[in-house]
Design an enzyme around this catalytic site. Structure first.
Site, short mmCIF file in Angstrom:
data_model
loop_
_atom_site.label_atom_id
_atom_site.label_comp_id
_atom_site.label_asym_id
_atom_site.label_seq_id
_atom_site.Cartn_x
_atom_site.Cartn_y
_atom_site.Cartn_z
N TYR A 151 0.83 -1.21 0.00
CA TYR A 151 0.00 0.00 0.00
C TYR A 151 0.86 1.26 0.00
O TYR A 151 0.65 2.18 -0.79
CB TYR A 151 -0.92 0.00 1.22
CG TYR A 151 -1.68 1.28 1.42
CD1 TYR A 151 -2.77 1.60 0.61
CD2 TYR A 151 -1.32 2.19 2.42
CE1 TYR A 151 -3.47 2.77 0.78
CE2 TYR A 151 -2.02 3.36 2.61
CZ TYR A 151 -3.09 3.65 1.79
OH TYR A 151 -3.78 4.83 1.96
N LYS A 155 1.16 4.34 -2.82
CA LYS A 155 0.92 5.75 -2.52
C LYS A 155 2.18 6.59 -2.74
O LYS A 155 2.10 7.77 -3.12
CB LYS A 155 0.43 5.89 -1.08
CG LYS A 155 -1.01 5.40 -0.88
CD LYS A 155 -2.00 6.19 -1.72
CE LYS A 155 -3.44 5.84 -1.38
NZ LYS A 155 -4.43 6.64 -2.14
#
Length: 288
Positions: A151, A155
């Site tokens: 994740y 990002k």
């Protein structure tokens, strides 16, 4: 027919989430809102049937769905869009050694490639309006919390992309904001999630920590979605550009990243996600 009001399109506008709160806040401030999401029945009730909003079914992973949304916006605005907010995204929580590569690719598709696809599709409308694109990234891009590598990497890719697009779009008259979002209490953690470690995982003893992380431990004490949305809207209207940190302890997190030597920052990370401590406890449990 072209709308005389400022227009904003937001992806991922599910009620109770960040996108839904942003849509409601812009709507209350008099903007014409294009609230987009995969399931229109989940849009905030204030936007459903409003004369100042259009609810669009949009799958940001489908080029055909994006193209249809562009045409819908063109018909309403005369070919302009003042603000595009790339808010859709997905979280994933697993240690790198146990992460699914296939699932990780899906995370990158939604968290990085989809915002780029939306930008490419809506760029002519933004350029015509001398508008603004807002990309919702995460402080996870800077904070190496255990179990978040896929994740966080997705990002981080969005942060790097968004900041590069800022330089590319500026000569075209388009402003770019990269939101570095810290903790926000949203409906993303309403339904309990579990991550089951494989039998051969070296992290089997950390099941409780993984469960807590999957169920919003990092959002404890965070601002709610409407507080977050109010800050973001004020930021956009202020004319801001570049990286803007918003959310739980955003100012402290920003200073911590910029000013702390690595060993201090590592202590901060361990204090938030006590990975080493839990690993030591698990090891003692095996020996007992």
């Amino acid at each position: 027919m072209a709308s005389p009001r400022k227009t904003v399109l937001i992806t991922g506008c599910t009620a109770g989430g960040i996108g839904g709160a942003l849509a409601e806040t812009f709507h209350e401030k008099g903007y014409y809102v294009f609230a987009t999401l995969r399931d229109p029945s989940k849009v905030p009730s204030a936007l459903s049937g409003s004369a100042s909003a259009t609810v669009l079914k949009l799958d940001v992973l489908s080029s055909e769905s994006i193209a249809a949304a562009v045409e819908d916006v063109k018909r309403e605005t005369g070919g302009k869009l003042d603000i595009l907010i790339n808010n859709s995204g997905r979280g994933t929580m697993a240690p790198a050694l146990d992460a699914s590569i296939e699932d990780g690719k899906k995370t990158f598709d939604l968290n990085y490639w989809a915002p780029l696809a939306m930008l490419q599709a809506f760029a002519p409308l933004l350029i015509k309006a001398k508008g603004c694109v807002v990309n919702n990234a995460s402080a996870s891009a800077y904070a190496p919390f255990p179990f978040t590598s896929v994740y966080a990497s997705s990002k981080a890719a969005l942060v790097a992309g968004s900041e590069t697009w800022r330089h590319e779009l500026r000569p075209l008259g388009v402003r770019t904001i990269t939101l570095i979002t810290t903790g926000v209490k949203s409906n993303a953690f309403v339904e309990p999630k579990t991550f089951e470690f494989p039998d051969n995982s070296p992290y089997r003893g950390l099941q409780d920590l993984a469960r807590d992380l999957n169920n919003g431990m990092l959002q404890d004490g965070a601002m709610n979605t409407r507080q977050y949305a109010a800050k973001v809207v004020r930021t956009i209207e202020s004319g801001a550009v570049g990286q803007v940190w918003v959310g739980k302890d955003a100012f402290a997190a920003r200073l911590g990243w910029w000013l702390s030597p690595q060993w201090v920052f590592d202590m901060i990370v361990e204090s938030v996600v006590p990975f080493s401590r839990e690993m030591a406890k698990a090891a003692k449990g095996k020996q007992a």
